[in-house]
Design a protein around this motif. Sequence first.
Motif, short mmCIF file in Angstrom:
data_model
loop_
_atom_site.label_atom_id
_atom_site.label_comp_id
_atom_site.label_asym_id
_atom_site.label_seq_id
_atom_site.Cartn_x
_atom_site.Cartn_y
_atom_site.Cartn_z
N GLU A 242 0.68 -1.48 -0.09
CA GLU A 242 -0.04 0.13 -0.27
C GLU A 242 1.19 0.99 -0.12
N LEU A 243 1.77 1.30 0.63
CA LEU A 243 2.65 2.42 1.32
C LEU A 243 3.68 2.55 -0.44
N SER A 244 3.92 2.12 -1.11
CA SER A 244 4.20 1.87 -2.58
C SER A 244 3.62 2.29 -3.47
N GLU A 245 2.28 1.42 -3.62
CA GLU A 245 1.16 2.54 -4.10
C GLU A 245 1.34 3.56 -3.76
N MET A 246 1.22 3.99 -2.75
CA MET A 246 1.22 5.48 -2.27
C MET A 246 2.46 6.29 -2.89
N GLU A 247 3.31 5.92 -2.32
CA GLU A 247 4.56 6.46 -3.01
C GLU A 247 4.44 7.32 -4.96
N THR A 248 4.31 6.01 -5.21
CA THR A 248 4.12 5.72 -6.84
C THR A 248 2.95 6.75 -6.88
N ARG A 249 1.82 6.59 -6.79
CA ARG A 249 0.80 7.81 -6.72
C ARG A 249 1.10 9.10 -6.62
N ILE A 250 1.38 9.58 -5.23
CA ILE A 250 2.35 10.51 -4.77
C ILE A 250 3.02 11.35 -5.99
N LEU A 251 4.10 10.52 -6.16
CA LEU A 251 5.41 11.21 -7.52
C LEU A 251 5.08 11.31 -8.46
N ASN A 252 3.80 10.77 -8.69
CA ASN A 252 3.47 11.24 -10.56
C ASN A 252 2.11 11.08 -10.61
N ALA A 253 1.43 11.54 -9.01
CA ALA A 253 0.21 12.44 -8.92
C ALA A 253 0.19 14.38 -9.98
N GLY A 254 1.42 14.41 -9.80
CA GLY A 254 1.18 16.08 -10.67
C GLY A 254 1.26 15.99 -11.99
N ASN A 255 2.21 14.34 -13.00
CA ASN A 255 2.13 14.83 -13.64
C ASN A 255 0.79 14.26 -14.34
N ARG A 256 0.21 12.81 -13.48
CA ARG A 256 -0.91 12.74 -13.45
C ARG A 256 -1.95 13.52 -13.57
N ALA A 257 -2.25 14.59 -12.62
CA ALA A 257 -3.39 15.37 -12.72
C ALA A 257 -3.48 16.48 -13.89
N LEU A 258 -2.42 16.23 -14.20
CA LEU A 258 -1.89 17.67 -15.77
C LEU A 258 -2.39 16.69 -17.16
N GLU A 259 -2.25 15.23 -17.10
CA GLU A 259 -2.45 15.24 -17.66
C GLU A 259 -4.38 14.42 -18.03
N ILE A 260 -4.73 14.06 -17.08
CA ILE A 260 -6.37 14.08 -16.94
C ILE A 260 -6.75 15.11 -17.36
N GLU A 261 -6.09 16.62 -16.69
CA GLU A 261 -6.83 17.69 -17.60
C GLU A 261 -7.17 18.56 -18.27
N LYS A 262 -5.51 17.49 -19.11
CA LYS A 262 -6.02 17.60 -20.98
C LYS A 262 -6.71 16.98 -22.02
#
Length: 875
Positions: free
Chosen positions: A509-529
């Motif tokens: 769970e922590l590893s997945e959270m880490e990946t999600r946190i680290l990629n959250a900025g790019n993921r948010a931008l990709e979702i907005e695009k």
Amino acid sequence: MMAQYLEIKARHQDALLFYRMGDFYEMFFDDAVAAAEALDIALTKRGKHDGAEIPMCGVPHHAAEGYFLTLIRKGFRVAVCEQLESPTEAKKRGHKSVVKRDVVRLVTPGTLTEESLLDARRHNFLAALNVVRGDAALAWTDISTGALHVMPLAPVLLAPELARLAPSELLVAEGSEPGVSAIADDLGIPLTTVARGGFDSVSAEKRVSALFKTASLEAFGTFSRAEVGALGAIVDYLELTQKGRLPLLQPPEREAIRGIMQIDAATRRNLELTHGLGGGRTGSLLAAVDRTVTAGGARLLERRLSSPSMRLDIIHRRLESVSFMVSNRSEATQVSGALRKVPDLDRALSRLSLDRGGPRDLVAIASGLAQAEHLLATLCSSQQLPGDLQDALNALRGHDALLELLDKALIAAPPLLARDGGFIAPGFDSDLDEARELRDEGRSLIAKMQAKYAATTRISSLKIKHNNVLGYFIETTAKHAESMMSAPLSETFIHRQTTANQVRFTTVELSEMETRILNAGNRALEIEKRLYERLKQAVLEACVQVSAAAKALAEFDLACALAEIAVSENWCCPDIDDSRDFEIQGGRHPVVESALRRTGEPFVANDCDLSGGDAARIWLLTGPNMAGKSTFLRQNALIALLAQMGSFVPARKARIGLVSQLFSRVGASDDLARGRSTFMVEMVETAAILNQADDRALVILDEIGRGTATYDGLSIAWATLEHLHDVNKSRALFATHYHEMTQLAGKMDGVANATVSVREWEGEVIFLHEVKQGAADRSYGVQVAQLAGLPKAVVDRARVVLEALEKGEREGPAQKALIDDLPLFAASPSPTEIVKTGPNPLEQRLADVHPDSLSPREALDLLYELKALNEESVG
């Protein structure tokens, strides 16, 4: 990289190549030299080619629009070459692979769409002229709004139509007649030569039909081969310059050549319809009457002002719209208030279609549709609207679903570009909300997880920490670690590292959270695009309805604007019919009246009746300069134009039979570039009038023949007036200083004399600006010269010469002989001059005075002394 540059440049030899390198557009070789000079930027060097240093200059990509505009205005075309992949993607093909680049757009005067490059209140037309075996056609479009028009065209009407449209760029086929180039050059229109294949009517029909997804163009009307070729040339050129990404063009509208009042270039210039004599809007009719509050309404006003209608049904429908807003001031005020909040829907829609838009364009669409909904609610409860306004109101319906989607999706003040992110509203997309939460609230989520694990393990000292090697990890003491490495906790907690005093763990769970946190900025931008593309697609799918709403809002804006000026300036509703009447009561010049109001001076209104029958259809106007003859001529032409565009007019009453053509020969200037004197320009413009004016034309002529010898000028003016009366049979106002022509009123039934009233008082002339029947007794030229500030000696001398000349005319050859000996440039003083023999006592006393040495008492005594000396000299 240079090999790639040279390959791309070879395909675009006629344009400056803006070659994208990171955050800059770079130019090399001759392009760099030309651009550096045109843009006033530094020219540097980089590397060598064939043993010579390579000239180079560059501009930041984020500021490129301003540089585009400068280059376009200086006659350049710009090829925009972008990076089509990232450097990381390029390296996947090999360590030394060059980033793929290609031209994505050609920037030309007629293909601009950027908000910063265009005047929001004016159209930016791209036109194409096609000639097929003697038949000609003109097509034009504004890609920033999508309007597409075409019309058949007689060669003699090319110049008037180009003057009406004022396109930013004109397409012609290779080998076109040189006369076209001369006309374009005279009007200041950039000419672009394209291959003849672009005008081929067979391939053009396929091209245009494919664009609108129809089997043939018959769905939109019957078009000649020349018209189809002109339309096809525009579509072909847009495909070339936009690199296949075509704008949202509306189906072609065919304009009838006889559907609008014909106004040639000289008349537009003389009457200052859309541009003042200085070149800008200041001083023009457009500037004086513009009360619109939206960009779309302003463009519609300019279009109607440039193209007054010849169709009575259209004119009457437009006047009904204005009359409704005049009579219903409360509704008009509410409508104007809502319209002030309407953005430029047409251009926002165009930018989205060309993929040059952004979140602000989506918000503009939403804001415009919201105001459309507000107008709908405001006007639905009002009385029955006139035809045009009811049609416009109906076009505001049916946008609920799109408006609801955009309102839910977008924040009120988004960034300019989609890549900046942050424009989707919270709550619209759960995945985006989660990504933003991770991006913005990562610490709090980790803290919650830490509390959860502390409760699960019952180890209150358990911590979740982070470093650059392990990332996020769970840390506890060695004493507590034993329980975590034993079942059942060992199934959740995975051992990672042991130090002297601490043991570190992780979880899935922590590893997945880490990946999600680290990629959250790019993921948010990709979702907005992705959401931006979805919203853009939804807007484009409704583009027909949105465009119709934009037109409707412009229609309401123009009706309110014309009603506003009608009420505030006391204009009347004209009576337009199919007769040849022309009766104006209390007419005024809208531009001059506006200027006088700022100085507090009143405008003197005047009547004009050119109806024929009992009234003459030609007025011969005499009177002095500065009395208002030119203003009177122009105001009647402008009243006719305003009436047929569908506006109220500056008069107490107006009854006008349809005017088919408007001609004006007012003012004069030379054309040195084309080798024409002032007189030659005057004769060319007069010839155009006499060769083209029909019996429904309105002609205003001012001072014909003044640029040559007196008797030559009089003869030309005399013959011109006879031709207008006998051959053209036009309604006309003819101003002249040739008083001999007043005799024509007694010889021709359709000619009447009129004059501008003046009074002479103690040698000075007073202008009354009143037009009345009859002829002027003289021109008062000497008095006007005196008002202009000519030296007194010159004015007095002119009176002497004028008296001798007039006496010569009365007394015949004997007196004329004396006139021949008249010393026109005599150096002797005029009889009225005072000859001074030396300084008088007053001047001598003043010369002896030293003000700085006087006491107050001495100064007072001196004042009494000087007063006494002055009285003695006068006595």
